[in-house]
Design a protein around this motif. Structure first.
Motif, PDB file in Angstrom:
ATOM      1  N   ALA A   1       0.826  -1.209   0.000  1.00 59.22           N
ATOM      2  CA  ALA A   1       0.000   0.000   0.000  1.00 59.22           C
ATOM      3  C   ALA A   1       0.859   1.259   0.000  1.00 59.22           C
ATOM      4  N   GLU A   2       2.022   1.187   0.624  1.00 60.40           N
ATOM      5  CA  GLU A   2       2.962   2.304   0.553  1.00 60.40           C
ATOM      6  C   GLU A   2       3.489   2.481  -0.869  1.00 60.40           C
ATOM      7  N   LEU A   3       3.816   1.362  -1.501  1.00 60.74           N
ATOM      8  CA  LEU A   3       4.389   1.406  -2.845  1.00 60.74           C
ATOM      9  C   LEU A   3       3.411   1.997  -3.849  1.00 60.74           C
ATOM     10  N   THR A   4       2.165   1.595  -3.778  1.00 57.77           N
ATOM     11  CA  THR A   4       1.187   2.127  -4.727  1.00 57.77           C
ATOM     12  C   THR A   4       0.953   3.619  -4.495  1.00 57.77           C
ATOM     13  N   LEU A   5       0.875   4.032  -3.244  1.00 56.08           N
ATOM     14  CA  LEU A   5       0.677   5.451  -2.956  1.00 56.08           C
ATOM     15  C   LEU A   5       1.853   6.285  -3.454  1.00 56.08           C
ATOM     16  N   LYS A   6       3.040   5.771  -3.314  1.00 59.97           N
ATOM     17  CA  LYS A   6       4.240   6.503  -3.720  1.00 59.97           C
ATOM     18  C   LYS A   6       4.174   6.944  -5.170  1.00 59.97           C
ATOM     19  N   TYR A   7       3.519   6.160  -6.003  1.00 60.04           N
ATOM     20  CA  TYR A   7       3.482   6.466  -7.434  1.00 60.04           C
ATOM     21  C   TYR A   7       2.092   6.891  -7.908  1.00 60.04           C
TER      22      TYR A   7
ATOM     23  N   GLY B   1      10.605 -22.017  -9.731  1.00 66.02           N
ATOM     24  CA  GLY B   1       9.372 -22.774  -9.886  1.00 66.02           C
ATOM     25  C   GLY B   1       8.131 -21.924 -10.039  1.00 66.02           C
ATOM     26  N   PHE B   2       8.317 -20.590 -10.175  1.00 65.68           N
ATOM     27  CA  PHE B   2       7.156 -19.707 -10.240  1.00 65.68           C
ATOM     28  C   PHE B   2       7.276 -18.754 -11.430  1.00 65.68           C
ATOM     29  N   ARG B   3       6.611 -19.083 -12.502  1.00 62.76           N
ATOM     30  CA  ARG B   3       6.556 -18.226 -13.694  1.00 62.76           C
ATOM     31  C   ARG B   3       7.932 -17.709 -14.079  1.00 62.76           C
ATOM     32  N   ALA B   4       8.864 -18.609 -14.158  1.00 62.79           N
ATOM     33  CA  ALA B   4      10.264 -18.238 -14.384  1.00 62.79           C
ATOM     34  C   ALA B   4      10.420 -17.306 -15.584  1.00 62.79           C
ATOM     35  N   GLY B   5      11.031 -16.160 -15.345  1.00 63.38           N
ATOM     36  CA  GLY B   5      11.365 -15.224 -16.405  1.00 63.38           C
ATOM     37  C   GLY B   5      10.250 -14.302 -16.841  1.00 63.38           C
ATOM     38  N   THR B   6       9.033 -14.520 -16.360  1.00 64.58           N
ATOM     39  CA  THR B   6       7.897 -13.738 -16.880  1.00 64.58           C
ATOM     40  C   THR B   6       7.585 -12.497 -16.053  1.00 64.58           C
ATOM     41  N   LEU B   7       8.147 -12.383 -14.851  1.00 64.47           N
ATOM     42  CA  LEU B   7       7.757 -11.311 -13.948  1.00 64.47           C
ATOM     43  C   LEU B   7       8.870 -10.307 -13.660  1.00 64.47           C
ATOM     44  N   LYS B   8      10.010 -10.460 -14.274  1.00 64.94           N
ATOM     45  CA  LYS B   8      11.136  -9.581 -13.985  1.00 64.94           C
ATOM     46  C   LYS B   8      10.869  -8.155 -14.471  1.00 64.94           C
ATOM     47  N   PRO B   9      11.433  -7.164 -13.783  1.00 61.95           N
ATOM     48  CA  PRO B   9      11.259  -5.777 -14.210  1.00 61.95           C
ATOM     49  C   PRO B   9      11.819  -5.499 -15.605  1.00 61.95           C
TER      50      PRO B   9
ATOM     51  N   LYS C   1       9.879   8.551   1.935  1.00 61.43           N
ATOM     52  CA  LYS C   1       9.830   7.688   3.116  1.00 61.43           C
ATOM     53  C   LYS C   1       9.045   6.396   2.871  1.00 61.43           C
ATOM     54  N   LEU C   2       8.448   6.265   1.697  1.00 61.14           N
ATOM     55  CA  LEU C   2       7.580   5.125   1.426  1.00 61.14           C
ATOM     56  C   LEU C   2       8.305   3.986   0.722  1.00 61.14           C
ATOM     57  N   ALA C   3       7.851   2.759   1.028  1.00 59.37           N
ATOM     58  CA  ALA C   3       8.311   1.539   0.346  1.00 59.37           C
ATOM     59  C   ALA C   3       9.829   1.389   0.370  1.00 59.37           C
ATOM     60  N   ARG C   4      10.391   1.633   1.524  1.00 56.91           N
ATOM     61  CA  ARG C   4      11.842   1.449   1.684  1.00 56.91           C
ATOM     62  C   ARG C   4      12.101   0.106   2.362  1.00 56.91           C
ATOM     63  N   ASP C   5      13.157  -0.587   1.930  1.00 56.52           N
ATOM     64  CA  ASP C   5      13.546  -1.869   2.535  1.00 56.52           C
ATOM     65  C   ASP C   5      12.390  -2.862   2.543  1.00 56.52           C
TER      66      ASP C   5
ATOM     67  N   VAL D   1      10.442  -0.788  -8.322  1.00 57.57           N
ATOM     68  CA  VAL D   1      11.093  -0.822  -9.630  1.00 57.57           C
ATOM     69  C   VAL D   1      11.536   0.564 -10.075  1.00 57.57           C
ATOM     70  N   MET D   2      10.707   1.570  -9.852  1.00 56.86           N
ATOM     71  CA  MET D   2      11.018   2.926 -10.322  1.00 56.86           C
ATOM     72  C   MET D   2      12.219   3.529  -9.599  1.00 56.86           C
ATOM     73  N   ALA D   3      12.521   3.040  -8.396  1.00 59.45           N
ATOM     74  CA  ALA D   3      13.628   3.573  -7.635  1.00 59.45           C
ATOM     75  C   ALA D   3      14.933   2.852  -7.906  1.00 59.45           C
ATOM     76  N   GLU D   4      14.862   1.734  -8.625  1.00 61.56           N
ATOM     77  CA  GLU D   4      16.052   0.953  -8.901  1.00 61.56           C
ATOM     78  C   GLU D   4      16.929   1.650  -9.955  1.00 61.56           C
ATOM     79  N   PRO D   5      18.252   1.636  -9.799  1.00 65.73           N
ATOM     80  CA  PRO D   5      19.132   2.247 -10.788  1.00 65.73           C
ATOM     81  C   PRO D   5      18.892   1.634 -12.169  1.00 65.73           C
ATOM     82  N   GLY D   6      18.774   2.485 -13.178  1.00 65.40           N
ATOM     83  CA  GLY D   6      18.576   1.999 -14.548  1.00 65.40           C
ATOM     84  C   GLY D   6      17.184   1.545 -14.819  1.00 65.40           C
TER      85      GLY D   6
END
Length: 460
Positions: free
Chosen positions: A93-99, A346-354, A444-448, A455-460
């Motif tokens: 809920a923090e992550l969605t609000l942040k964006y 074992g979970f949707r390998a490769g389909t969910l990566k950023p 202050k949101l969605a840290r750690d 995803v949006m905060a990740e370098p690149g």
């Protein structure tokens, strides 16, 4: 008494009205809007905090009509966080609000965790998107079931049952063996015990999209009518998880309040006559709109190729609905996925990566791709905005509270540095997120995050 004034903004209120240049939005101490209009028409009391939005565009906070706040999807994460799923719901809920998504509708998850976090946020005890939730999808099993991730033989049955119970709460696959009256009683008991905000049932099974296999109806038309009527008896909106032409037809006949995956028809596109009825009856459709780049990728990647035909049908149906003026709702079907999930072999390998082009099911990121996809499919810019604001609020029966920038509604405002009526990319240009008249400290949101990833905060 006012607590915040947003000044010098181009106000786009999502009612369909023309933008107000140099507009002012006055928000009261209770978090609701007291006035909206040109600067000359709105008097700002002395001492009120002011946000100067000069050069910016003020729109309502965005809404996602289908999220899943608890991202535990594998056996290890489900067991690791059992008893503390609240933590995952809170950080999502923090992550969605942040964006910029100020309201989310959680359509599958553990009801107890979702309602606790919902109530914490409403009481101001924690920060996050406003939550409305359904808990389980009526008729489907919990996360460690054949409907989602079959656990195999490596977990003890009681362990599996205890995890699944947190989702099912008496509304699992066993309902499909009951009489119509028994189903209605089970749904009524579930509503009373959980305090959920709306009801979602499985009109079809949950296996066909991933496997490309046949689609099966889960409940008779009489049983679906009973679920629908029971929910309405408690004043709750209804929606059906539908993935075939006939299940879609049944839902339209019933007059559900919202079609969840109403654009998804496995095996063939929906007939023109059915699309006409959806548009004519103005039944909102929560559609998983993907961009052209994602569709190209899904056709070529081995892990998604088997379900690509269903995606193509969805694309055809979405374009048909848009052409007819039907109401689509911003829908990511997203989780706050992170490496523990996306890199699980074992979970949707490769389909969910950023790194997947325009990933469509990642919270905090994929709503931007939905907006881009809707734009590509020919939706008018104002309709794109309303599909992410006013229309979800109307579909879920909360339009008196949120969805547009009008007097008496919650002061949820997104201030953008670019015009959302000229480019879908503008929605990413966030200057401020304001929820109920309070400027959100996004840093202050969605840290750690424990399972998810910003995803949006990740370098690149």
């Amino acid at each position: 008494m006012a607590q915040l004034a947003i000044v010098n903004a181009t106000v786009i209120d999502a009612t369909g009205a023309q933008p107000i240049d140099g507009g002012t939005i006055l928000i009261g101490a209770d978090g609701t809007i007291e006035a909206v209009g040109p600067a000359a028409a709105v008097s700002i009391p002395e001492g009120v905090q002011t946000v100067d939005a000069r050069g910016g565009f003020a729109i309502p906070g965005l809404m996602d009509a289908n999220v899943h706040l608890v991202a535990a999807r594998t056996a290890d994460t489900l067991l690791d966080f059992q008893g503390r799923y609240d933590e995952l719901a809170r950080e999502a809920a923090e992550l969605t609000l942040k964006y910029g998504v100020t309201t989310v509708f959680d359509t599958w998850g553990p009801a107890a965790a979702a309602t606790r976090v919902r109530d914490e946020i409403n009481a101001g005890k924690t920060t996050g998107s406003r939550i409305y939730c359904s808990g389980n999808i009526i008729g489907l099993g919990g996360p460690l079931s054949d409907d989602f991730v079959a656990p195999g033989t490596f977990l003890q049955k009681d362990t599996i049952a205890s995890v699944n119970h947190e989702w099912e709460r008496g509304t699992g696959p066993g309902l499909t063996t009951m009489s119509v009256s028994q189903i209605a009683e089970a749904v009524a008991q579930y509503i009373e015990e959980t305090g959920v905000d709306f009801i979602k049932w499985a009109a079809t099974d949950h296996l066909a999209i991933a496997s490309g296999a046949a689609v099966f109806l889960m409940f008779s038309e009489a049983a679906q009518q009973a679920i629908h009527d029971t929910a309405h008896g408690y004043g709750l909106p209804t929606q059906a998880h539908t993935t075939s032409v006939d299940s879609l037809r049944i839902s339209v006949d019933l007059g559900v309040d919202l079609l969840q995956h109403g654009d998804m028809t496995v095996g063939q596109p929906a007939p023109a006559e059915l699309l006409d009825r959806i548009a004519g009856k103005r039944i909102p459709t929560a559609a998983l709109v993907c961009t052209d780049d994602y569709l190209k990728w899904s056709a070529s990647f081995p892990g998604t190729a088997i379900s690509h035909g269903a995606r193509e049908n969805s694309d055809i149906n979405q374009r048909g609905l848009i052409e007819r003026g039907a109401r689509l709702l911003l829908t990511t079907d997203g989780f706050a996925y992170g490496p523990r999930i996306t890199e699980h072999p074992g979970f949707r390998a490769g389909t969910l990566k950023p790194t997947v082009p325009d990933q469509c099911v990642q919270l905090g990121y994929s709503h931007f791709n939905w907006l881009k996809g809707a734009w590509e499919k020919g939706m008018e810019p104002m309709e794109v905005l309303r599909s992410a604001t006013a229309y979800p609020a109307e579909a879920y029966g909360v339009s008196e509270v949120v969805g547009t920038l009008e007097v008496g509604k919650k002061g949820d405002v997104l201030i953008l540095d670019a015009d959302p009526l000229t480019s879908a990319a503008a929605y990413k240009e966030i200057r401020h997120v304001i929820k109920e008249g309070a400027v959100v400290d996004r840093d202050k949101l969605a840290r750690d995050m424990q399972v998810g990833l910003d995803v949006m905060a990740e370098p690149g």
